[in-house]
Write an enzyme that holds these catalytic residues in place. Structure first.
Site: not given
Length: 231
Positions: A145, A219
């Site tokens: 991230c 993700e």
């Protein structure tokens, strides 16, 4: 590599080595249909609003994870780096709420939303890896991230095929492709390499790669949650 090449494109960093272990997952994350919808402006606005709300809830736990890094740190320099990251995320959350208002979402709209299961799975995974492992494990879980968004933003911002005029998501692209997030990504990559000087050995490669790969897959699930407007 030239001086203008972003550090995330370097293959010999620990971050670069991690990406090399999960190339298909990484491509599926950085080129997800949600991301492509941002690039060409075709992402349904209801999907983006759902993502924005969940992303704010995500940032709350990301701030907690960097706070955990303060505790896991062995020295003041590491503590200061983690503390600066916490401050940065808390500031980002304020800007995030301002951006949400531009999309017709009040602060109450955002904080009252139930946390999606994919959001919960991702953030709790990061915290669990940090609590069970050391600070290198924690930063590895954070990196898809912390660096990945900057990498996506950089690619979209500099891709001539990305829609600019009339794209409702261009501001998002400019933000994550901008200098501030690029510098943050560079600092995260350098921190991984710095931590590796005292904490990495070849025997840890498989476990670190697994953490990075699982976080990358989470993700992908986060993008899909936005695309599906799911909880």
């Amino acid at each position: 590599m030239s001086a203008n090449t972003p550090l995330f494109a370097e293959a010999d960093t620990l971050y670069g080595q991690m990406k090399a272990t999960c190339q298909q997952d990484w491509h599926d994350y950085t080129h997800h249909p949600f991301v492509q919808g941002l690039a060409d402006g075709t992402l349904p606005e209801t999907c983006f609003r759902h993502y924005l709300q969940q992303d704010y809830l995500f940032l709350i736990h990301f701030a907690r994870a960097y706070s955990l890094a303060v505790y896991k740190a062995d020295n003041l320099e590491e503590m200061r780096f983690a503390s600066k990251s916490v401050d940065g995320i808390l500031s980002e959350m304020t800007l995030h709420l301002d951006y949400c208002r531009e999309w017709g979402l009040s602060e109450q709209d955002v904080i009252s939303l139930p946390e999606a299961r994919s959001n919960m799975a991702y953030t709790r995974y990061v915290l669990e890896r940090g609590m069970a492992g050391d600070i290198l494990d924690l930063y590895m879980a954070l990196s898809p991230c912390a660096v990945g968004y900057a990498e996506i933003g950089f690619r979209l911002k500099n891709d001539p095929n990305t829609l600019r005029e009339g794209n409702p998501y261009w501001k998002w692209i400019e933000t994550y492709g901008g200098e501030e997030f690029q510098e943050g990504a560079k600092a995260q990559i350098e921190k991984l390499d710095q931590l590796a000087t005292t904490r990495y050995n070849p025997g840890r490669m498989d476990s670190l790669a697994q953490i990075f790969r699982e976080a990358t897959r989470l993700e992908i699930g986060f993008w899909q949650m936005g695309l599906d407007c799911s909880f």
